[in-house]
Write a protein that holds these residues in place. Structure first.
Motif, mmCIF file in Angstrom:
data_model
loop_
_atom_site.group_PDB
_atom_site.id
_atom_site.type_symbol
_atom_site.label_atom_id
_atom_site.label_comp_id
_atom_site.label_asym_id
_atom_site.label_seq_id
_atom_site.Cartn_x
_atom_site.Cartn_y
_atom_site.Cartn_z
ATOM 1 N N SER A 165 44.134 88.842 26.428
ATOM 2 C CA SER A 165 43.700 88.571 27.796
ATOM 3 C C SER A 165 44.171 87.204 28.299
ATOM 4 O O SER A 165 44.062 86.913 29.487
ATOM 5 N N ILE A 166 44.708 86.368 27.410
ATOM 6 C CA ILE A 166 45.207 85.047 27.807
ATOM 7 C C ILE A 166 46.648 85.202 28.275
ATOM 8 O O ILE A 166 47.505 85.683 27.539
ATOM 9 N N GLY A 167 46.910 84.795 29.496
ATOM 10 C CA GLY A 167 48.253 84.926 30.047
ATOM 11 C C GLY A 167 48.978 83.612 30.241
ATOM 12 O O GLY A 167 50.193 83.586 30.418
ATOM 13 N N LEU A 168 48.238 82.510 30.200
ATOM 14 C CA LEU A 168 48.836 81.211 30.475
ATOM 15 C C LEU A 168 48.015 80.134 29.796
ATOM 16 O O LEU A 168 46.786 80.185 29.816
ATOM 17 N N VAL A 169 48.689 79.185 29.167
ATOM 18 C CA VAL A 169 48.021 78.019 28.598
ATOM 19 C C VAL A 169 48.797 76.778 29.026
ATOM 20 O O VAL A 169 49.973 76.849 29.375
ATOM 21 N N GLY A 170 48.121 75.647 29.011
ATOM 22 C CA GLY A 170 48.774 74.400 29.390
ATOM 23 C C GLY A 170 48.289 73.262 28.523
ATOM 24 O O GLY A 170 47.232 73.340 27.891
ATOM 25 N N SER A 171 49.056 72.208 28.498
ATOM 26 C CA SER A 171 48.733 71.030 27.692
ATOM 27 C C SER A 171 47.926 70.031 28.489
ATOM 28 O O SER A 171 48.001 69.983 29.716
ATOM 29 N N LYS A 172 47.186 69.223 27.765
ATOM 30 C CA LYS A 172 46.565 68.051 28.372
ATOM 31 C C LYS A 172 47.700 67.061 28.620
ATOM 32 O O LYS A 172 48.517 66.808 27.728
ATOM 33 N N ILE A 173 47.759 66.518 29.808
ATOM 34 C CA ILE A 173 48.824 65.579 30.151
ATOM 35 C C ILE A 173 48.194 64.210 30.409
ATOM 36 O O ILE A 173 47.291 64.079 31.230
ATOM 37 N N VAL A 174 48.704 63.212 29.682
ATOM 38 C CA VAL A 174 48.161 61.866 29.755
ATOM 39 C C VAL A 174 49.237 60.934 30.305
ATOM 40 O O VAL A 174 50.381 60.947 29.841
ATOM 41 N N TYR A 175 48.868 60.121 31.303
ATOM 42 C CA TYR A 175 49.793 59.117 31.843
ATOM 43 C C TYR A 175 50.096 58.069 30.769
ATOM 44 O O TYR A 175 49.296 57.864 29.851
ATOM 45 N N PRO A 176 51.230 57.379 30.885
ATOM 46 C CA PRO A 176 51.568 56.335 29.899
ATOM 47 C C PRO A 176 50.501 55.253 29.760
ATOM 48 O O PRO A 176 50.357 54.660 28.703
ATOM 49 N N ASP A 177 49.710 55.019 30.827
ATOM 50 C CA ASP A 177 48.667 53.987 30.741
ATOM 51 C C ASP A 177 47.365 54.511 30.127
ATOM 52 O O ASP A 177 46.378 53.798 30.039
ATOM 53 N N ARG A 237 45.436 57.128 31.191
ATOM 54 C CA ARG A 237 44.584 57.947 32.058
ATOM 55 C C ARG A 237 44.995 59.411 31.953
ATOM 56 O O ARG A 237 46.147 59.725 31.715
ATOM 57 N N LEU A 238 44.046 60.288 32.175
ATOM 58 C CA LEU A 238 44.306 61.716 32.145
ATOM 59 C C LEU A 238 44.967 62.153 33.445
ATOM 60 O O LEU A 238 44.451 61.895 34.532
ATOM 61 N N GLN A 239 46.135 62.774 33.346
ATOM 62 C CA GLN A 239 46.771 63.351 34.531
ATOM 63 C C GLN A 239 46.134 64.707 34.828
ATOM 64 O O GLN A 239 45.783 65.006 35.951
ATOM 65 N N GLU A 240 46.013 65.524 33.775
ATOM 66 C CA GLU A 240 45.332 66.799 33.926
ATOM 67 C C GLU A 240 45.042 67.407 32.565
ATOM 68 O O GLU A 240 45.700 67.103 31.581
ATOM 69 N N ALA A 241 44.038 68.265 32.560
ATOM 70 C CA ALA A 241 43.702 69.039 31.368
ATOM 71 C C ALA A 241 43.474 70.467 31.835
ATOM 72 O O ALA A 241 42.417 71.044 31.670
ATOM 73 N N GLY A 242 44.477 71.009 32.468
ATOM 74 C CA GLY A 242 44.382 72.359 33.027
ATOM 75 C C GLY A 242 44.406 72.302 34.534
ATOM 76 O O GLY A 242 44.463 71.234 35.144
ATOM 77 N N GLY A 243 44.372 73.460 35.118
ATOM 78 C CA GLY A 243 44.415 73.543 36.567
ATOM 79 C C GLY A 243 43.350 74.479 37.095
ATOM 80 O O GLY A 243 42.843 75.338 36.383
ATOM 81 N N ILE A 244 43.004 74.263 38.329
ATOM 82 C CA ILE A 244 42.046 75.120 39.016
ATOM 83 C C ILE A 244 42.771 75.722 40.210
ATOM 84 O O ILE A 244 43.398 75.002 40.991
ATOM 85 N N ILE A 245 42.700 77.040 40.337
ATOM 86 C CA ILE A 245 43.250 77.715 41.509
ATOM 87 C C ILE A 245 42.065 78.248 42.308
ATOM 88 O O ILE A 245 41.256 79.015 41.790
ATOM 89 N N PHE A 246 41.985 77.848 43.560
ATOM 90 C CA PHE A 246 40.869 78.238 44.414
ATOM 91 C C PHE A 246 41.166 79.556 45.128
ATOM 92 O O PHE A 246 42.308 80.032 45.124
ATOM 93 N N GLN A 247 40.147 80.138 45.740
ATOM 94 C CA GLN A 247 40.293 81.435 46.410
ATOM 95 C C GLN A 247 41.351 81.415 47.506
ATOM 96 O O GLN A 247 41.958 82.435 47.793
ATOM 97 N N ASP A 248 41.572 80.255 48.119
ATOM 98 C CA ASP A 248 42.594 80.171 49.170
ATOM 99 C C ASP A 248 43.985 79.918 48.610
ATOM 100 O O ASP A 248 44.926 79.655 49.338
ATOM 101 N N ALA A 249 44.132 79.991 47.276
ATOM 102 C CA ALA A 249 45.382 79.819 46.531
ATOM 103 C C ALA A 249 45.824 78.364 46.417
ATOM 104 O O ALA A 249 46.879 78.086 45.876
ATOM 105 N N SER A 250 45.034 77.426 46.916
ATOM 106 C CA SER A 250 45.350 76.017 46.694
ATOM 107 C C SER A 250 44.932 75.660 45.262
ATOM 108 O O SER A 250 44.155 76.379 44.634
ATOM 109 N N GLY A 251 45.453 74.569 44.766
ATOM 110 C CA GLY A 251 45.163 74.203 43.389
ATOM 111 C C GLY A 251 44.885 72.723 43.227
ATOM 112 O O GLY A 251 45.151 71.923 44.131
#
Length: 174
Positions: free
Chosen positions: A137-149, A151-165
């Motif tokens: 059932s898993i179709g997509l995975v992503g990495s935690k992305i950390v800035y060089p300093d 800080r966390l850039q992202e640890a996954g994504g959220i897609i909203f009902q209006d297709a924005s993310g």
């Protein structure tokens, strides 16, 4: 600081020396195809490739595909890296189209799209594979992305009902 230190070892080397120092094992049936779109930034790409080479276990069968969007710097020399799949576009087609071109050439069951300024860490690919293989059932995975300093850039994504993310966890503690 870490990114700067890892890049530093390539800045002092000529492109020819960087190319000679890198190689990838060719495999007829890779599990993963790592697609990296490139437009200039040879030193960033070289550092990215070195991090892949040194941080992915030999137990993972993978191929690396560089899609060069007609770079004007030394990036064309990447074609000399043994075991690397190199595709050069006649013009800059942009990130998404370069990803599509790389995906069309990929032989792996799984695709990883990676920016050329990314520096991967030990076990990153193994964890991604373990996660996606855990359930059909898993179709997509992503990495935690950390800035060089740090800080966390992202640890996954959220897609909203209006297709924005939005990137989950942006600027939070990693």
């Amino acid at each position: 600081k870490l990114k700067h230190l890892r890049l530093q070892k390539y800045i002092s080397k000529s492109p020819r020396a960087v190319i000679k120092s890198l190689s990838f094992t060719e495999t007829a049936s890779p599990t993963v195809s790592i697609v990296i779109p490139v437009f200039n930034k040879f030193n960033l790409t070289a550092s990215c490739l070195q991090s892949i080479r040194s941080e992915v276990s030999d137990s993972v069968k993978y191929e690396v595909i560089i899609v060069d969007n007609n770079s004007k710097d030394a990036s064309h020399m990447l074609s000399g890296i043994a075991g690397l799949v190199y595709i050069r576009n006649k013009e800059n087609l942009g990130f998404v189209e370069a990803c599509n071109i790389g995906a069309a050439k990929a032989k792996g069951k799984y695709l990883v799209f990676l920016n050329n300024d990314a520096l991967v860490t030990q076990g990153w690919l193994e964890v991604l594979l373990e996660t996606i293989q855990r359930s059909p059932s898993i179709g997509l995975v992503g990495s935690k992305i950390v800035y060089p300093d740090g800080r966390l850039q992202e640890a996954g994504g959220i897609i909203f009902q209006d297709a924005s993310g939005w990137n989950y966890g942006r600027n939070d503690h990693p």
